[in-house]
Design a protein around this motif. Sequence first.
Motif, PDB file in Angstrom:
ATOM      1  N   LYS A  41       0.525   3.218   6.291  1.00 42.29           N
ATOM      2  CA  LYS A  41       1.935   2.990   5.964  1.00 42.29           C
ATOM      3  C   LYS A  41       2.815   4.131   6.447  1.00 42.29           C
ATOM      4  O   LYS A  41       3.731   4.572   5.757  1.00 42.29           O
ATOM      5  CB  LYS A  41       2.114   2.785   4.446  1.00 42.29           C
ATOM      6  N   GLY A  59       0.843  -1.190   0.000  1.00 42.93           N
ATOM      7  CA  GLY A  59       0.000   0.000   0.000  1.00 42.93           C
ATOM      8  C   GLY A  59       0.874   1.235   0.000  1.00 42.93           C
ATOM      9  O   GLY A  59       2.089   1.155   0.173  1.00 42.93           O
ATOM     10  N   GLU A  60       0.228   2.370  -0.194  1.00 46.58           N
ATOM     11  CA  GLU A  60       0.966   3.625  -0.251  1.00 46.58           C
ATOM     12  C   GLU A  60       0.744   4.432   1.009  1.00 46.58           C
ATOM     13  O   GLU A  60      -0.226   4.223   1.723  1.00 46.58           O
ATOM     14  CB  GLU A  60       0.475   4.441  -1.452  1.00 46.58           C
ATOM     15  N   GLU A  61       1.615   5.396   1.214  1.00 48.54           N
ATOM     16  CA  GLU A  61       1.506   6.219   2.404  1.00 48.54           C
ATOM     17  C   GLU A  61       0.303   7.158   2.290  1.00 48.54           C
ATOM     18  O   GLU A  61       0.045   7.736   1.244  1.00 48.54           O
ATOM     19  CB  GLU A  61       2.788   7.027   2.589  1.00 48.54           C
TER      20      GLU A  61
END
Lengths: 338, 394
Positions: free
Chosen positions: A318, A261-263
């Motif tokens: 994240k 996943g992304e921040e």
Amino acid sequence: MARDKLAAALVDGGVWPLIRELPFRNIPRPDTQMPSAVFVDLSSEEPFQPVPGVYLRDRADLLRYGAGVLRRLAKRVIVSIADRDADLLAETGLEDAPDCFPIRYRGHYPAGDPGVLLYRTKRTAKENRSWFIRGQDLLLLAGLLRDGVFPTERTVVVGGTGSPVHGHIRTRIGAPLAHLLGGAGPNGDTRYIQGGLLSGYAAPREGHLGLYETGLTLIPEGRERELFGFIRPGYSKPSYSRAFLSVFHTAPFERNCNTHGEERACINCGYCAHVCPVDILPQYTMKALRADEIEEALALGLLDCVECGLCTYVCPSKLELYQTLKNAKARYHQEMNR
Amino acid sequence: MKQTVQKLFGVLGRPFETGGKLEKLHPLYEAVETVVLWPDRVTDVSPQVRDHLDLKRFMSFVILALIPPAVYGIYNTGYQGRLASGLSMDTAGVLWTGLLIFLPMLIVSYAAGLFWEVLFSAVRKHPVSEGFLVTGLLFPLTLPPTTPLWMVAAGISFGVVIGKEVFGGTGRNILNPALTARAFLFFAYPAQMSGEVWVRIIGGPGPAADAVTGATPLALAPTLATGVRLEPALREAGYSFSTLFWGGYPGSIGATSAFMCLIGGIFLVLTGIANFRTILGGIAGVLGTGYLIHFLADPAASPWYSLNPFYHLVMGGFAFGLVFMATDPVTAPGMERVKYLYGFLIGALTVVIRVYNPAFPEGVMLAILFMNIFAPLLDQFEISIRNKRRVPNV
């Protein structure tokens, strides 16, 4: 032997750095006043860490000898051991030794960390500066004093999906990582992690075993992109949450280094606070630190952080909570010792 | 298959890269790309392994939970519309009519909201947040089917911009954006939103007006004379307890069926996405306050006083608001114990607003927004108690 002479001997022998001081996990100054306790850490909950039954085999007397040395350095010696390993404690005879306090704990990682045990047992702020030493390191320290020879032996666990070797290995401090793998070792899409799976750090393939490290884990990088990955049932996707079918999966999982996943911004889901072993609220501490509210972060328990990495592990946004807290601790330490 | 998609995105993405013609729209492209192809980012700092849960999955689970109320809402909207218009009541036709009413609202909500979302993302140079996908679906579900499309666009624009983006985007907002949008319409266009008439007429042999009149359950009480008991009056108007529970009556598109909200709520609690504490607190708040009024107030003074408090749970948008809005982690308190209190006060305020303020029939909306504002205070309360219990370490 007087305490200062003993400390000087340990410094001269090169084994003093094996003792570390909470909460910053730095090497204590030999001339500081007696800490209220020194923890002997016989834990092995983190994946791919040597179990005490292996490195203590036939060396229980050396551990007892080491504990005797520590008794001159600190007011109390606290030997912490997992409940399942408790019979080892009887073998060492430490249960009846004077000034020696065995702690038996139950629980998953990082239940056996000295920082966690200190947090669970401390009554006053004086105890915050307790010392700790890992079980294997105490054997080294004791070996030097008993035999007069600088110890170099290390029991290391090598493992992980990407590793050609699995199990305990007896080697030397500072051994090349490739040597542990019995040759060159895989490269390319494999990550070398020194220390534990969660608290360890990435090492280059050409790296060497760090002084404190007792584990080498090799796992795939996991750079593949997955089609509609976020909405798959996820039977083989381990998660702290219950949002994957993996809740019904009990066999071991294959791990990789993908962030999955992304921040994003923190949504205050509270997973980090749930897993924190020392009841810090990592989300609020992180926000306090980003706003430079160091007093607030300290009040929330920043210095109790045991650097286990669980908050970052579970964060769905994240966010690098572990790094934020760890760096703040380091900065605070620098400020205080300027 | 994956290679083909990857290549396709490689080609499609070129104009969006730095220096490309559509560089400014990169957040939009990125949002679409990462939905189809899970990003390949790997950890660069410890810990080296990470959990599989991310915000995309987190938010998509809320959307999954909204499917039962949404599908039932479409059916019910079509059903009520065709009933009032005197058309045939076959299931396919009913669903089709419902879709014709709801789908344009949903599309307008997503399109107008996404416009603002992408605009702010492009200016701020941060990725489009998944939170919007929830807001964009929640909002039209809280609207009556008679809402004109321009009003949907105006509402969602207000919700996204004032409710969220001015504070810095998802995660930094104080108020729930979907509720902010709903409240904006409620106060800006009271004539359409005040709980009269919520059936859309589709044409056909029925009445020729745009809508039929008839009070929604919540708007019924103020129309009654004092001394009338509310329960029989509700039953007479077609709102028996079971009708209110199953949801077969005119109302906000997605919020009429407490049963469907119950299903969504169970799904969210089981998967750990919504916190059960808020929901339990909310139910306790409604029943506690409801019984207090029920037993202490004179039933002759107001039709509400005689009402069995369980009615409050299934009337209006309470179930929907409690399950999908009150549990929004961003605007709810983060601490676990005060979540009970937060939920309880939402429930209590809902009942108080419904019973004592006939001008605002939709009590739950105001109750949640009001408690959103108090959430940081509740957190502060629990945190300071918690900090005092720690052995200081400085």
